[in-house]
Design an enzyme around this catalytic site. Sequence first.
Site, short mmCIF file in Angstrom:
data_model
loop_
_atom_site.label_atom_id
_atom_site.label_comp_id
_atom_site.label_asym_id
_atom_site.label_seq_id
_atom_site.Cartn_x
_atom_site.Cartn_y
_atom_site.Cartn_z
N HIS A 246 0.80 -1.23 0.00
CA HIS A 246 0.00 0.00 0.00
C HIS A 246 0.83 1.28 0.00
O HIS A 246 0.65 2.17 -0.84
CB HIS A 246 -0.89 0.04 1.25
CG HIS A 246 -1.63 -1.20 1.55
ND1 HIS A 246 -2.76 -1.58 0.88
CD2 HIS A 246 -1.41 -2.17 2.48
CE1 HIS A 246 -3.22 -2.72 1.37
NE2 HIS A 246 -2.42 -3.10 2.36
O1 RIB Z 1 -4.38 -0.54 5.59
C1 RIB Z 1 -3.09 -0.50 5.10
C2 RIB Z 1 -2.26 0.44 5.92
O2 RIB Z 1 -2.27 -0.02 7.27
C3 RIB Z 1 -0.82 0.52 5.51
O3 RIB Z 1 -0.34 1.83 5.70
C4 RIB Z 1 -0.15 -0.43 6.47
O4 RIB Z 1 1.20 -0.12 6.68
C5 RIB Z 1 -0.97 -0.27 7.72
O5 RIB Z 1 -0.52 0.82 8.43
#
Ligand code: RIB
Length: 324
Positions: A246
């Site tokens: 992500h």
């Molecule tokens: O939902 C995904 C996010 O949550 C990303 O930033 C991951 O690192 C967690 O923090």
Amino acid sequence: MRKKLILDVDTGTDDAVAIMLAGLHPDLDLVAVTVVNGNVPVENCTDNTLRTLDWIGRSDIPVYQGLSHPIVREDFPTPRATKRDPKVHMAVLPLPAATSAKQDLPAPIFLSQAFAEQAGEITLIAVGPLSNLAATIAIDPRFPENCAELIIMGGAVNKSNITPSAEFNIWADPEAAAQVFRAPFRKITLVPLDATHEALVSKDQCDMLRAHGTPASTASADIIEHRIKGYEANQPTGTPQSAPVHDAVCVAALVDPQIIETQHVNVVIETLGEYTIGRTVVDHERRTTRVPNCHVAFHAKREPFVAMLSQTFAPATPSQVKAS
Ligand code: RIB
Ligand code: CA
């Protein structure tokens, strides 16, 4: 000219890949990294951040630790954490112990000062809970307008990963997120799960990364493979042997905005719902008269994203060495 950015992270596996991309991409100037409580306790997030920067030879980038808790709630990470998956994140990243140290200044004070000193010149990319940002707004109401752009990894429209309604970063500190989306930032870009799950990285692509043999390529391959195992166990992506990374998608989108496809819409954060705390309420069908305040990425392009990781983590060519 290289784009200046500050990363706010909760490192975290995908955060580590985002840090490596931000610290090594030739078009970016990573000014500093600030750290917030999230995937693991803030002290671990800071240690993981320092390990990552040391490992890629960027110990020169200062690291500032921020909030160890949400701005209002006292029930994080338990008992609200319904299912934080230890298979996806690690308390300690498998990298050598850090030799560098965090700065003394708390992250919100640093953020306020850094953006005031270079108003409109630095992009802020926030890839953890938004507690540090809300705390900075509280001490410095001009902070939002001093940011050139705010890019957030968080939220979801048709997906979720922590409750049926919510994505982790927004859910972890919903009051902070609500304040950020109400604040007068020049431009907010939101990269939600809907987009990041289109930019999956596969096991084969990890092998390709590892073959470069650089610190960033081997570490990112190991970390993404760890994520793939976690997703296979708990959150299948629908594409075998693959996982989203992500936070790195946000950094890629700063380098190449074409990597994401956005719509300018209104976003507010649910803080009261019995079942829906932390939901990003995205008015993409214009059901209200609320004014658009956010560019939401509904899609992301997998191939250019993976190509950017590969090119950035490959050994430097003589011309790159000369240029940097
Ligand atoms: O939902 C995904 C996010 O949550 C990303 O930033 C991951 O690192 C967690 O923090
Ligand atoms: Ca994160």
